[in-house]
Design an enzyme around this catalytic site. Structure first.
Site, PDB file in Angstrom:
ATOM      1  N   ILE A 153       0.837  -1.202   0.000  1.00 27.79           N
ATOM      2  CA  ILE A 153       0.000   0.000   0.000  1.00 27.79           C
ATOM      3  C   ILE A 153       0.872   1.251   0.000  1.00 27.79           C
ATOM      4  CG2 ILE A 153      -1.753   1.283   1.293  1.00 27.79           C
ATOM      5  CD1 ILE A 153      -2.827  -1.413   2.251  1.00 27.79           C
ATOM      6  N   ASP A 154       1.994   1.211   0.713  1.00 30.57           N
ATOM      7  CA  ASP A 154       2.945   2.321   0.635  1.00 30.57           C
ATOM      8  C   ASP A 154       3.402   2.537  -0.799  1.00 30.57           C
ATOM      9  OD1 ASP A 154       3.149   3.267   3.272  1.00 30.57           O
ATOM     10  OD2 ASP A 154       4.547   1.693   3.835  1.00 30.57           O
ATOM     11  N   TRP A 155       3.783   1.451  -1.449  1.00 29.83           N
ATOM     12  CA  TRP A 155       4.255   1.577  -2.835  1.00 29.83           C
ATOM     13  C   TRP A 155       3.134   2.043  -3.759  1.00 29.83           C
ATOM     14  CZ3 TRP A 155       8.369   1.530  -6.058  1.00 29.83           C
ATOM     15  CH2 TRP A 155       9.617   1.299  -5.474  1.00 29.83           C
TER      16      TRP A 155
END
Length: 389
Positions: A153-155
């Site tokens: 999700i960060d990416w």
């Protein structure tokens, strides 16, 4: 570009812009980015490349704030990942920056957005996996949910942010106007859950965990070839199922009434799994995956990191690049940009910046004298620190 981010999502977004030629100045607190030493420095080493320059400034001090505000005044793009309300204390919020930099493209990247009931909550990737419903779909039905073992999700949020920044810069060329962009992890993850939301609101059925498979589709899970070597087989319709049966010389399974349709295959998936695993046990994994893929059946080996690093396709596509882990002072490899152009892949450089490595150079570019810089360093309001010099 002024990079006021830490963790993963923000640095991913600015690294993408750095790949495309942006001059990225990363402002870190005197103690450095909180992710510099996590996973022995491997996280920082993979998302702070592309020529980023590191400046250490204490944003809680007047001199640190003043320097950061000057950087913001000069920047085409400002990206920050503080919780809502924090940057206002430093005079670095969009409204303050836009007073002297009217056409700035400014992006706020948070866990939950600039407003709403959760806006003040801190969040990292696994928290969002949990709250978005994503984690509830992962694992086996009779066991607790599990998190994805990478910061997906960060990416995804960082990639979304980079797209939005590039779009805003293009729009500024047309209109001459800047933009304040609000992007957050929770909305990105919720967007990824879109088809499960549509399924629930249309049927009332809540998504359930399906182990290594996907609810309603079979055979679509991990199988095993000879020596119990695992691979993933994804047969999502009758067309692929027929190809599968023909490839392994089991055309009788096409007309078997238990498996004639996808619904029937799902109902009888346990029996089908046993039959197929028995057939697959006669094949070496590499041979079987090659045959199935050549026949147009989606499949691939279940690989661990060591296998991925040695994967011939990874090598052929130049998907890894040499880098340096500053934390451990070790030569490492990390992933190259996930795209290429007619001129090849963008250059990520050979290492991330040391903590505060470019403080003097950047402050000199702003017009600070050597004496001013030394006083700031001695007072602890600017870097470098002893370990980074």
């Amino acid at each position: 570009m002024l990079d006021l981010t830490q963790s993963v999502a923000g640095p991913v977004s600015t690294q993408f812009l750095g790949m495309l030629g942006a001059n990225v100045v990363k402002v870190e607190p005197p103690e450095g980015d909180a992710f510099r030493n996590l996973l022995d420095g491997a996280i920082f080493a993979s998302v702070n490349l592309a020529g980023k320059r590191s400046v250490c400034l204490d944003l809680k001090s007047e001199t640190g704030q003043a320097a950061a505000q000057e950087l913001a005044e000069e920047a085409d793009v400002v990206v920050e990942s503080f919780r809502p309300g924090v940057v206002e204390k430093f005079g670095l919020d969009y409204e303050s920056v836009a007073e002297t930099n009217e056409d700035v493209v400014y992006l706020s990247l948070t866990g939950f957005g600039q407003d709403g009931p959760y806006s003040e909550w801190p969040a990292y990737d696994p928290i969002i996996q949990s709250m978005s419903g994503l984690m509830s779909t992962i694992g086996y039905k009779d066991r607790p949910p599990v998190r994805i073992g990478a910061s997906v999700i960060d990416w995804g949020t960082g990639t979304t942010a980079a797209f939005l920044l590039s779009s805003a810069l293009l729009d500024r060329e047309r209109t001459g106007k800047g933009e304040h962009i609000d992007v957050n992890l929770f909305e990105v993850a919720t967007a990824w859950m879109g088809y499960w939301v549509a399924h629930y609101t249309g049927t009332g059925e809540v998504a359930e965990r399906s182990g290594t498979g996907f609810a309603g589709m079979a055979p679509n899970e991990v199988f095993h070839a000879a020596n119990e070597e695992p691979f993933y087989l994804s047969v999502v319709n009758d067309h692929f199922y027929k190809r599968l049966c023909k490839t392994i010389d089991r055309e009788d399974l096409i007309t078997d009434e238990r498996f004639e349709t996808n619904d029937r295959r799902w109902e009888n998936r346990t029996e089908l799994r046993e039959i197929l695993n028995d057939e697959f046990s006669d094949y070496e994994r590499a041979e079987l995956c090659e045959q199935l893929a050549s026949a147009g059946v989606p499949t691939g080996p279940l690989q661990h990191t060591d296998e991925l690093v040695e994967d011939p396709h990874v090598a052929a596509r130049n998907m890894l690049t040499d880098s340096h882990n500053i934390c451990t002072d070790t030569e490492v490899k990390t992933a190259n940009p996930p795209f290429s152009t007619t001129s090849g892949r963008p250059d990520l450089g050979d290492r991330p910046p040391k903590q505060g490595e470019h403080t003097r150079a950047v402050l000199e570019e702003l017009g600070y004298s050597g004496d001013q810089i030394e006083r700031m360093i001695e007072a602890g309001t600017a870097g470098p620190t002893d370990e980074s010099e």
